[in-house]
Motif scaffolding. Structure first.
Motif, short mmCIF file in Angstrom:
data_model
loop_
_atom_site.label_atom_id
_atom_site.label_comp_id
_atom_site.label_asym_id
_atom_site.label_seq_id
_atom_site.Cartn_x
_atom_site.Cartn_y
_atom_site.Cartn_z
N SER A 53 0.81 -1.22 0.00
CA SER A 53 0.00 0.00 0.00
C SER A 53 0.84 1.27 0.00
CB SER A 53 -0.94 0.00 1.21
OG SER A 53 -0.20 -0.05 2.42
N ASN A 54 2.09 1.19 0.41
CA ASN A 54 2.94 2.39 0.45
C ASN A 54 3.65 2.65 -0.88
OD1 ASN A 54 4.54 -0.01 1.13
ND2 ASN A 54 6.25 1.41 1.40
N ILE A 55 3.39 1.80 -1.88
CA ILE A 55 4.05 1.93 -3.18
C ILE A 55 3.02 2.28 -4.24
CG2 ILE A 55 5.42 0.77 -4.95
CD1 ILE A 55 6.51 -1.06 -2.75
N LEU A 56 3.22 3.41 -4.90
CA LEU A 56 2.35 3.84 -5.99
C LEU A 56 3.09 3.65 -7.30
CD1 LEU A 56 -0.18 5.32 -7.12
CD2 LEU A 56 1.08 7.46 -6.79
N ALA A 57 2.61 2.74 -8.14
CA ALA A 57 3.22 2.50 -9.46
C ALA A 57 2.67 3.51 -10.46
CB ALA A 57 2.93 1.08 -9.92
N VAL A 58 3.59 4.15 -11.21
CA VAL A 58 3.19 5.12 -12.23
C VAL A 58 3.88 4.75 -13.54
CG1 VAL A 58 2.73 6.96 -10.58
CG2 VAL A 58 5.02 6.74 -11.59
N TYR A 59 3.31 5.23 -14.66
CA TYR A 59 3.73 4.78 -15.98
C TYR A 59 3.93 5.99 -16.91
CZ TYR A 59 1.76 0.60 -13.85
OH TYR A 59 1.47 -0.42 -12.97
N PRO A 60 5.06 6.66 -16.79
CA PRO A 60 5.28 7.90 -17.56
C PRO A 60 5.18 7.73 -19.06
CG PRO A 60 6.88 7.73 -15.78
CD PRO A 60 6.16 6.41 -15.84
N PHE A 61 5.69 6.64 -19.61
CA PHE A 61 5.62 6.45 -21.07
C PHE A 61 4.17 6.34 -21.53
CE2 PHE A 61 10.12 4.38 -21.30
CZ PHE A 61 10.69 5.63 -21.38
N GLN A 62 3.36 5.62 -20.78
CA GLN A 62 1.95 5.50 -21.14
C GLN A 62 1.25 6.84 -20.99
OE1 GLN A 62 0.26 2.22 -18.92
NE2 GLN A 62 1.10 0.71 -20.33
N ASP A 63 1.53 7.55 -19.89
CA ASP A 63 0.90 8.85 -19.67
C ASP A 63 1.28 9.86 -20.75
OD1 ASP A 63 -0.30 7.93 -17.36
OD2 ASP A 63 1.32 8.63 -16.05
N ASP A 64 2.51 9.77 -21.24
CA ASP A 64 3.00 10.74 -22.22
C ASP A 64 2.89 10.24 -23.66
OD1 ASP A 64 3.56 12.23 -20.01
OD2 ASP A 64 5.74 11.98 -20.10
N GLY A 65 2.33 9.04 -23.84
CA GLY A 65 2.09 8.53 -25.18
C GLY A 65 3.32 8.06 -25.93
N LEU A 66 4.37 7.66 -25.23
CA LEU A 66 5.60 7.22 -25.89
C LEU A 66 5.51 5.74 -26.27
CD1 LEU A 66 6.51 9.93 -24.64
CD2 LEU A 66 8.76 8.91 -24.30
N VAL A 67 5.89 5.46 -27.51
CA VAL A 67 5.84 4.10 -28.06
C VAL A 67 7.26 3.60 -28.31
CG1 VAL A 67 3.56 4.47 -29.05
CG2 VAL A 67 5.60 4.95 -30.43
N ARG A 68 7.35 2.41 -28.88
CA ARG A 68 8.65 1.75 -29.02
C ARG A 68 9.67 2.60 -29.79
NH1 ARG A 68 9.56 -4.57 -30.58
NH2 ARG A 68 11.82 -4.58 -30.39
N ALA A 69 9.23 3.22 -30.87
CA ALA A 69 10.15 4.05 -31.65
C ALA A 69 10.71 5.19 -30.81
CB ALA A 69 9.44 4.59 -32.90
N ASP A 70 9.88 5.76 -29.93
CA ASP A 70 10.34 6.84 -29.05
C ASP A 70 11.41 6.33 -28.08
OD1 ASP A 70 8.44 8.80 -30.02
OD2 ASP A 70 6.91 7.68 -28.92
N ILE A 71 11.20 5.14 -27.56
CA ILE A 71 12.16 4.56 -26.60
C ILE A 71 13.51 4.36 -27.28
CG2 ILE A 71 12.72 2.29 -25.63
CD1 ILE A 71 9.56 4.42 -25.03
N ILE A 72 13.49 3.83 -28.50
CA ILE A 72 14.73 3.62 -29.25
C ILE A 72 15.42 4.95 -29.53
CG2 ILE A 72 15.71 2.77 -31.41
CD1 ILE A 72 13.41 0.68 -31.38
N GLN A 73 14.61 5.98 -29.84
CA GLN A 73 15.18 7.30 -30.10
C GLN A 73 15.87 7.85 -28.87
OE1 GLN A 73 14.64 9.05 -33.39
NE2 GLN A 73 16.57 9.76 -32.47
N ILE A 74 15.26 7.68 -27.69
CA ILE A 74 15.86 8.13 -26.43
C ILE A 74 17.21 7.45 -26.23
CG2 ILE A 74 15.66 8.00 -23.92
CD1 ILE A 74 12.60 8.35 -24.31
N LEU A 75 17.25 6.14 -26.45
CA LEU A 75 18.48 5.37 -26.24
C LEU A 75 19.57 5.77 -27.24
CD1 LEU A 75 16.94 1.85 -25.54
CD2 LEU A 75 17.92 3.44 -23.87
#
Length: 283
Positions: free
Chosen positions: A138-160
């Motif tokens: 209960s003390n851990i809140l999981a969040v998903y920045p890529f999903q919230d910001d609409g980033l897809v696989r191509a974006d992840i590769i671009q970041i890397l």
């Protein structure tokens, strides 16, 4: 990037949380670490070292640490895989009994976190629809920045690529996921590639498999086929041939890809088969 202030207020009663990202050695968590580096400067990066990782994973984590400019904490369990294997009476982990994830990843994560409020950043992308094995404390809140910001696989590769880190080096020889070298979620073609790239690790995985019969029913890492059978030359040839046929079929159905996807080594790979895996191991 979305801020999680409202979530914090409702979940933690206004208390200030720690910000933590677990790194698996995979491309998505690595890209998320880089994505959050300047956005969440107080973030803590951790890596759950099972002592059974691929050598390429250790190299990737070391290079990522240099790019982040701050230490990646190793939450190495006090008790090793072999200790827990003995505790579980020689029963090797499988997709139906994932004690490896529980004891070597999840428990060390929860011990590191403690009981205070924590935001746990998870690298699920906007173009995937999967769930996995993450903490429900209960003390851990999981969040998903890529999903919230609409980033897809191509974006992840671009970041890397932009960061200079690139994709994990094990992808060069065809491994699609991070995690232990004997991960039971591997495809047969990945076992073949492990055999060809790291024969010593393949032999160790085979040794674990063959010893398992001493403790009950024979267990096979690769479903109903032993690694000894899989390593036979004629079987290796058949697996490679079947894989080439399946990839040719996928390529014929695939839509046009962007340049970054092509440069990112996605010519013959997709990660739809990763959806059943453990998030804490494979992102």
């Amino acid at each position: 990037m979305k801020l999680y202030d409202s979530d914090i207020a409702s979940t933690f009663g206004g208390k200030t949380p720690r910000h933590i990202l677990s790194l698996s050695g995979g491309k998505d968590s690595a890209a998320l670490a880089i994505y959050l580096r300047d956005r969440v400067p107080e973030i803590e990066y951790i890596f759950h070292d099972t002592d059974k990782e691929l050598p390429e994973t250790y190299d990737y984590i070391a290079r990522l640490e240099a790019i982040l400019g701050k230490p990646i904490v190793r939450t190495t369990p006090v008790d090793s895989f072999d200790h827990w294997l003995a505790v579980y009476r020689g029963m090797l982990p499988s997709n139906h009994r994932r004690w490896c994830t529980k004891m070597l990843k999840l428990k060390p994560f929860e011990a590191y976190v403690g009981d205070g409020p924590v935001i746990n950043y998870v690298g699920l992308r906007a173009d995937e629809n999967r769930t996995g094995y993450i903490s429900t404390k209960s003390n851990i809140l999981a969040v998903y920045p890529f999903q919230d910001d609409g980033l897809v696989r191509a974006d992840i590769i671009q970041i890397l690529e932009d960061s200079g880190l690139g994709l994990p080096p094990y992808m060069d020889w065809g491994r699609s996921r991070s995690g232990c070298y004997f991960c039971f979620y591997q495809q047969k073609i990945e076992w073949v590639r492990l055999l060809e790239t790291h024969p010593e690790l393949f032999s160790l995985a085979m040794e674990y498999e063959e010893k398992s019969v001493q403790f009950g029913d024979q267990f096979y890492w690769s479903q109903s086929e032993s690694l000894r059978e899989l390593a036979l030359p004629e079987r290796v040839g058949k697996i490679k041939s079947d894989w080439e046929v399946s990839q040719a079929r996928k390529r014929s159905k695939r839509k046009n890809r962007s340049l970054v996807e092509t440069l990112g080594g996605l010519e013959a790979e997709d990660d739809s088969h990763l959806r059943d895996g453990c998030l804490v191991c494979s992102i």
